[in-house]
Enzyme design. Structure first.
Site, PDB file in Angstrom:
ATOM      1  N   GLY A 254       0.776  -1.246   0.000  1.00  0.00           N
ATOM      2  CA  GLY A 254       0.000   0.000   0.000  1.00  0.00           C
ATOM      3  C   GLY A 254       0.801   1.286   0.000  1.00  0.00           C
ATOM      4  O   GLY A 254       0.321   2.317  -0.478  1.00  0.00           O
TER       5      GLY A 254
ATOM      6  N   GLU B 256       4.007   3.982   6.077  1.00  0.00           N
ATOM      7  CA  GLU B 256       2.797   3.156   5.985  1.00  0.00           C
ATOM      8  C   GLU B 256       1.713   3.916   5.222  1.00  0.00           C
ATOM      9  O   GLU B 256       1.715   5.154   5.179  1.00  0.00           O
ATOM     10  CB  GLU B 256       2.350   2.808   7.422  1.00  0.00           C
ATOM     11  CG  GLU B 256       1.047   2.068   7.575  1.00  0.00           C
ATOM     12  CD  GLU B 256       1.017   0.684   6.943  1.00  0.00           C
ATOM     13  OE1 GLU B 256       1.379   0.555   5.759  1.00  0.00           O
ATOM     14  OE2 GLU B 256       0.586  -0.267   7.608  1.00  0.00           O
ATOM     15  N   ASP B 257       0.785   3.171   4.620  1.00  0.00           N
ATOM     16  CA  ASP B 257      -0.297   3.825   3.885  1.00  0.00           C
ATOM     17  C   ASP B 257      -1.387   4.354   4.812  1.00  0.00           C
ATOM     18  O   ASP B 257      -1.805   5.503   4.694  1.00  0.00           O
ATOM     19  CB  ASP B 257      -0.902   2.883   2.816  1.00  0.00           C
ATOM     20  CG  ASP B 257      -1.321   1.523   3.370  1.00  0.00           C
ATOM     21  OD1 ASP B 257      -1.142   1.261   4.585  1.00  0.00           O
ATOM     22  OD2 ASP B 257      -1.836   0.693   2.588  1.00  0.00           O
TER      23      ASP B 257
ATOM     24  N   ASP C 248      -5.284   1.983  10.810  1.00  0.00           N
ATOM     25  CA  ASP C 248      -6.708   1.710  10.998  1.00  0.00           C
ATOM     26  C   ASP C 248      -6.911   1.279  12.464  1.00  0.00           C
ATOM     27  O   ASP C 248      -6.960   2.124  13.350  1.00  0.00           O
ATOM     28  CB  ASP C 248      -7.069   0.620   9.981  1.00  0.00           C
ATOM     29  CG  ASP C 248      -8.541   0.315   9.905  1.00  0.00           C
ATOM     30  OD1 ASP C 248      -9.356   1.229  10.015  1.00  0.00           O
ATOM     31  OD2 ASP C 248      -8.896  -0.871   9.732  1.00  0.00           O
TER      32      ASP C 248
ATOM     33  N   GLY D 281      -4.677  -0.040  14.209  1.00  0.00           N
ATOM     34  CA  GLY D 281      -3.376   0.200  14.835  1.00  0.00           C
ATOM     35  C   GLY D 281      -2.609  -1.084  15.113  1.00  0.00           C
ATOM     36  O   GLY D 281      -1.430  -1.048  15.479  1.00  0.00           O
ATOM     37  N   LYS D 282      -3.276  -2.220  14.902  1.00  0.00           N
ATOM     38  CA  LYS D 282      -2.641  -3.505  15.267  1.00  0.00           C
ATOM     39  C   LYS D 282      -1.383  -3.792  14.451  1.00  0.00           C
ATOM     40  O   LYS D 282      -0.393  -4.289  14.968  1.00  0.00           O
ATOM     41  CB  LYS D 282      -3.644  -4.652  15.095  1.00  0.00           C
ATOM     42  CG  LYS D 282      -4.734  -4.631  16.149  1.00  0.00           C
ATOM     43  CD  LYS D 282      -5.712  -5.763  15.921  1.00  0.00           C
ATOM     44  CE  LYS D 282      -6.803  -5.764  16.972  1.00  0.00           C
ATOM     45  NZ  LYS D 282      -7.865  -6.726  16.670  1.00  0.00           N
ATOM     46  N   THR D 283      -1.430  -3.488  13.160  1.00  0.00           N
ATOM     47  CA  THR D 283      -0.268  -3.768  12.303  1.00  0.00           C
ATOM     48  C   THR D 283       0.955  -3.029  12.825  1.00  0.00           C
ATOM     49  O   THR D 283       2.028  -3.619  12.993  1.00  0.00           O
ATOM     50  CB  THR D 283      -0.541  -3.313  10.845  1.00  0.00           C
ATOM     51  OG1 THR D 283      -1.681  -4.011  10.374  1.00  0.00           O
ATOM     52  CG2 THR D 283       0.652  -3.570   9.941  1.00  0.00           C
ATOM     53  N   LEU D 284       0.784  -1.745  13.108  1.00  0.00           N
ATOM     54  CA  LEU D 284       1.965  -0.965  13.492  1.00  0.00           C
ATOM     55  C   LEU D 284       2.449  -1.280  14.895  1.00  0.00           C
ATOM     56  O   LEU D 284       3.651  -1.241  15.145  1.00  0.00           O
ATOM     57  CB  LEU D 284       1.710   0.521  13.286  1.00  0.00           C
ATOM     58  CG  LEU D 284       1.882   0.855  11.803  1.00  0.00           C
ATOM     59  CD1 LEU D 284       1.303   2.199  11.466  1.00  0.00           C
ATOM     60  CD2 LEU D 284       3.351   0.793  11.390  1.00  0.00           C
TER      61      LEU D 284
ATOM     62  N   LYS E  25      -6.960   6.774  10.440  1.00  0.00           N
ATOM     63  CA  LYS E  25      -8.405   6.618  10.688  1.00  0.00           C
ATOM     64  C   LYS E  25      -8.587   6.430  12.188  1.00  0.00           C
ATOM     65  O   LYS E  25      -8.813   5.312  12.658  1.00  0.00           O
ATOM     66  CB  LYS E  25      -8.863   5.322  10.005  1.00  0.00           C
ATOM     67  CG  LYS E  25      -9.711   5.454   8.795  1.00  0.00           C
ATOM     68  CD  LYS E  25     -10.318   4.091   8.501  1.00  0.00           C
ATOM     69  CE  LYS E  25     -10.346   3.769   7.054  1.00  0.00           C
ATOM     70  NZ  LYS E  25     -10.807   2.390   6.789  1.00  0.00           N
TER      71      LYS E  25
ATOM     72  N   PHE F 191     -14.022   2.973   3.678  1.00  0.00           N
ATOM     73  CA  PHE F 191     -12.936   2.231   3.025  1.00  0.00           C
ATOM     74  C   PHE F 191     -12.400   3.065   1.863  1.00  0.00           C
ATOM     75  O   PHE F 191     -13.144   3.446   0.964  1.00  0.00           O
ATOM     76  CB  PHE F 191     -13.417   0.866   2.544  1.00  0.00           C
ATOM     77  CG  PHE F 191     -12.271  -0.061   2.244  1.00  0.00           C
ATOM     78  CD1 PHE F 191     -11.590  -0.690   3.277  1.00  0.00           C
ATOM     79  CD2 PHE F 191     -11.852  -0.273   0.940  1.00  0.00           C
ATOM     80  CE1 PHE F 191     -10.508  -1.518   3.019  1.00  0.00           C
ATOM     81  CE2 PHE F 191     -10.774  -1.107   0.666  1.00  0.00           C
ATOM     82  CZ  PHE F 191     -10.098  -1.728   1.713  1.00  0.00           C
TER      83      PHE F 191
ATOM     84  N   ASP G 227      -5.459  -0.417  -2.162  1.00  0.00           N
ATOM     85  CA  ASP G 227      -6.266  -1.239  -3.060  1.00  0.00           C
ATOM     86  C   ASP G 227      -7.585  -1.672  -2.438  1.00  0.00           C
ATOM     87  O   ASP G 227      -7.780  -1.620  -1.234  1.00  0.00           O
ATOM     88  CB  ASP G 227      -5.503  -2.520  -3.426  1.00  0.00           C
ATOM     89  CG  ASP G 227      -5.468  -3.508  -2.254  1.00  0.00           C
ATOM     90  OD1 ASP G 227      -5.122  -3.086  -1.137  1.00  0.00           O
ATOM     91  OD2 ASP G 227      -5.826  -4.689  -2.449  1.00  0.00           O
TER      92      ASP G 227
ATOM     93  N   ARG H 203      -5.053   0.781  -7.078  1.00  0.00           N
ATOM     94  CA  ARG H 203      -3.804   1.343  -6.538  1.00  0.00           C
ATOM     95  C   ARG H 203      -3.280   2.470  -7.409  1.00  0.00           C
ATOM     96  O   ARG H 203      -2.581   3.361  -6.952  1.00  0.00           O
ATOM     97  CB  ARG H 203      -2.712   0.259  -6.466  1.00  0.00           C
ATOM     98  CG  ARG H 203      -2.986  -0.854  -5.469  1.00  0.00           C
ATOM     99  CD  ARG H 203      -1.722  -1.685  -5.262  1.00  0.00           C
ATOM    100  NE  ARG H 203      -1.979  -2.968  -4.615  1.00  0.00           N
ATOM    101  CZ  ARG H 203      -2.071  -3.147  -3.301  1.00  0.00           C
ATOM    102  NH1 ARG H 203      -1.945  -2.129  -2.487  1.00  0.00           N
ATOM    103  NH2 ARG H 203      -2.287  -4.342  -2.796  1.00  0.00           N
TER     104      ARG H 203
END
Ligand code: 5GP
Ligand code: MG
Length: 184
Positions: free
Chosen positions: A52, A108-109, A112, A114-117, A140, A161, A168, A174
């Protein structure tokens, strides 16, 4: 459907443009300057989380006027055409550098839940970078499920979204030069 922009066949479900191209460009230039000031005289490594952030990284790094290096990693928690995280993420690090020699800025794109980061920053901290900060194009905050605040967040977006400018839906959109909401 947006009729004032060059949206062609296959993009009928683009509902509205949220951030036009000129606003993206202006804000990225502004943040590029801040980053250049903050990291002057420091070995800077940008680590982009694919896929992303690929367009954001490309534009951001050209607004950074101090030397920097670039690496990429993958992190994915979405499957196919789902707009909901699977909660079963996979991170693939492709970094072949000793990051303990660098000030790392993760690119990062969108943040959301926050879990990924939270997860990715925990993993990277174990590799002892000189410092670790996060720069996200979009934030967000309404959707946050864990305590996480990016150091640089260029735009706040509502709880819809979004696609375009690298982001994407089912691998499409994209290549749109702006950020848009899709009707799903
Ligand atoms: P988090 O772990 O913060 O919930 O999710 C982060 C990832 O989910 C982002 O890097 C991005 O890939 C994806 N994501 C979250 N919200 C959106 C959105 O509105 N549009 C798109 N295309 N991806 C999103
Ligand atoms: Mg992402």
């Amino acid at each position: 459907m947006v009729d004032t922009l060059p949206v062609s066949f296959g993009y009928e479900n683009i509902k509205r443009v949220i951030i036009p191209e000129n606003e993206l460009k202006a804000r990225i230039a502004e943040v590029g300057k801040c980053i250049s000031l903050e990291y002057s005289e420091k070995p800077l490594l940008l680590i982009a989380i694919l896929k992303g952030s690929f367009i954001f990284l490309a534009d951001l790094c050209r607004e950074i006027t101090v030397p920097c290096e670039v690496e990429f990693m993958r992190s994915s928690s979405y499957v196919g055409n789902s707009t909901v995280s699977t909660g079963n993420p996979k991170d693939i690090f492709g970094i072949d550098k000793d990051i303990s020699k660098y000030h790392v800025l993760l690119v990062e794109d969108i943040v959301d839940t926050g879990k990924t980061l939270v997860r990715v920053t925990e993993q990277l901290k174990k590799l002892n970078p000189l410092s670790l900060k996060v720069c996200t194009l979009l934030d967000k905050p309404e959707r946050r499920e864990v305590d996480f605040s990016p150091d640089f967040a260029l735009f706040t977006v509502p709880d819809v979204f979004v696609v375009g400018y690298g982001l994407d839906f089912d691998e499409k959109y994209r290549n749109l030069p702006y950020i848009a909401e899709v009707s799903l």
